[in-house]
Design a protein around this motif. Structure first.
Motif, PDB file in Angstrom:
ATOM      1  N   SER A  96       0.917  -1.178   0.056  1.00 26.42           N
ATOM      2  CA  SER A  96      -0.068   0.031   0.003  1.00 26.42           C
ATOM      3  C   SER A  96       0.792   1.206  -0.025  1.00 26.42           C
ATOM      4  N   THR A 122      -1.998  -4.199 -10.420  1.00 28.25           N
ATOM      5  CA  THR A 122      -3.231  -3.765 -10.267  1.00 28.25           C
ATOM      6  C   THR A 122      -3.910  -4.919  -9.041  1.00 28.25           C
ATOM      7  N   GLU A 123      -3.516  -6.191  -9.005  1.00 27.37           N
ATOM      8  CA  GLU A 123      -4.033  -7.115  -8.141  1.00 27.37           C
ATOM      9  C   GLU A 123      -3.227  -7.212  -6.828  1.00 27.37           C
ATOM     10  N   LEU A 127      -4.622  -2.428  -5.726  1.00 27.26           N
ATOM     11  CA  LEU A 127      -5.798  -2.815  -5.012  1.00 27.26           C
ATOM     12  C   LEU A 127      -5.683  -2.472  -3.575  1.00 27.26           C
ATOM     13  N   TYR A 128      -4.521  -2.809  -3.036  1.00 30.65           N
ATOM     14  CA  TYR A 128      -4.588  -2.336  -1.691  1.00 30.65           C
ATOM     15  C   TYR A 128      -4.273  -0.867  -1.191  1.00 30.65           C
ATOM     16  N   HIS A 149      -0.649  -5.703 -14.680  1.00 31.29           N
ATOM     17  CA  HIS A 149      -1.104  -6.712 -13.999  1.00 31.29           C
ATOM     18  C   HIS A 149      -0.119  -7.639 -14.162  1.00 31.29           C
ATOM     19  N   ALA A 158      -9.871  -7.423  -9.125  1.00 35.53           N
ATOM     20  CA  ALA A 158      -9.389  -6.491  -8.288  1.00 35.53           C
ATOM     21  C   ALA A 158     -10.187  -5.222  -8.915  1.00 35.53           C
ATOM     22  N   LEU A 159     -10.027  -4.966  -9.890  1.00 36.61           N
ATOM     23  CA  LEU A 159     -11.005  -3.695 -10.473  1.00 36.61           C
ATOM     24  C   LEU A 159     -12.493  -3.642 -10.056  1.00 36.61           C
ATOM     25  N   MET A 161     -13.646  -5.271  -7.490  1.00 35.01           N
ATOM     26  CA  MET A 161     -13.731  -5.106  -6.139  1.00 35.01           C
ATOM     27  C   MET A 161     -13.558  -3.753  -5.728  1.00 35.01           C
ATOM     28  N   MET A 162     -12.596  -2.956  -6.301  1.00 35.13           N
ATOM     29  CA  MET A 162     -12.362  -1.687  -6.227  1.00 35.13           C
ATOM     30  C   MET A 162     -13.808  -0.657  -6.521  1.00 35.13           C
TER      31      MET A 162
END
Length: 179
Positions: A96, A122-123, A127-128, A149, A158-159, A161-162
């Motif tokens: 992060s 990305t993942e 994401l974090y 990625h 991941a996209l 989820m974001m």
């Protein structure tokens, strides 16, 4: 949305690490898109903040990281993305952009409440970082065509989820800072 900043994640890179071979095709694709975002952000006086892994080089600063990447075999992937004199630079050690870095303080000092996250991976780091931005009440945009990625299926998840879980806007980079 208030004041925005473009956050460029981990693009100052030598690509001599695990998973680099899986990452390189995607990075090669996104470098021109990240470069275009950088140009538009700078043209529109949007602050640009590079947040970059230190790759375990605890004595390094951003200039040394940049010099090492520019003298390596993958310099062509870094050259279009070199920080300019107005760019800010934060060194990180984990995934992060916020984890044990001064980024949150820097953003508050600049009055920034909207982050555009681009870069890699990305993942993982994107994401974090989006999650940590979300829990800190920042608005987040992720240009889907300006994030690289390792695994395409995980990047797509991941996209999603974001967008779904964190309220991030996932859009094309060309939609940002036009006209």
């Amino acid at each position: 949305m208030g004041k925005s900043a473009l956050i460029v994640i981990d693009m100052i890179n030598t690509y001599d690490h695990a998973d680099a071979d899986l990452l390189l095709p995607s990075v090669t694709e996104v470098v021109p898109r990240v470069a275009a975002l950088l140009e538009r952000a700078r043209d529109n006086d949007v602050p640009v903040i590079y947040v970059n892994d230190n790759f375990g080089e605890w004595r390094s600063h951003h200039g040394e990281l940049l010099d090492k990447a520019l003298s390596g075999p993958r310099a062509a992937l870094v050259e279009p993305l070199v920080p300019d004199d107005r760019s800010l630079f934060v060194v990180k050690a984990r995934h992060s952009v916020f984890f044990e870095t001064p980024l949150n303080y820097l953003l508050s000092q600049q009055g920034i409440d909207h982050l555009v996250l681009c870069g890699q991976v990305t993942e993982q780091c994107i994401l974090y970082s989006a999650l940590d931005a979300h829990i800190r009440h920042f608005d987040v945009t992720v240009p889907r065509d300006a994030v690289a990625h390792i695994h395409a299926d995980l990047a797509q998840a991941a996209l999603r989820m974001m967008e779904r879980n964190m309220g991030a806007q996932v859009r094309d980079g060309d939609d940002l800072w036009r006209g």
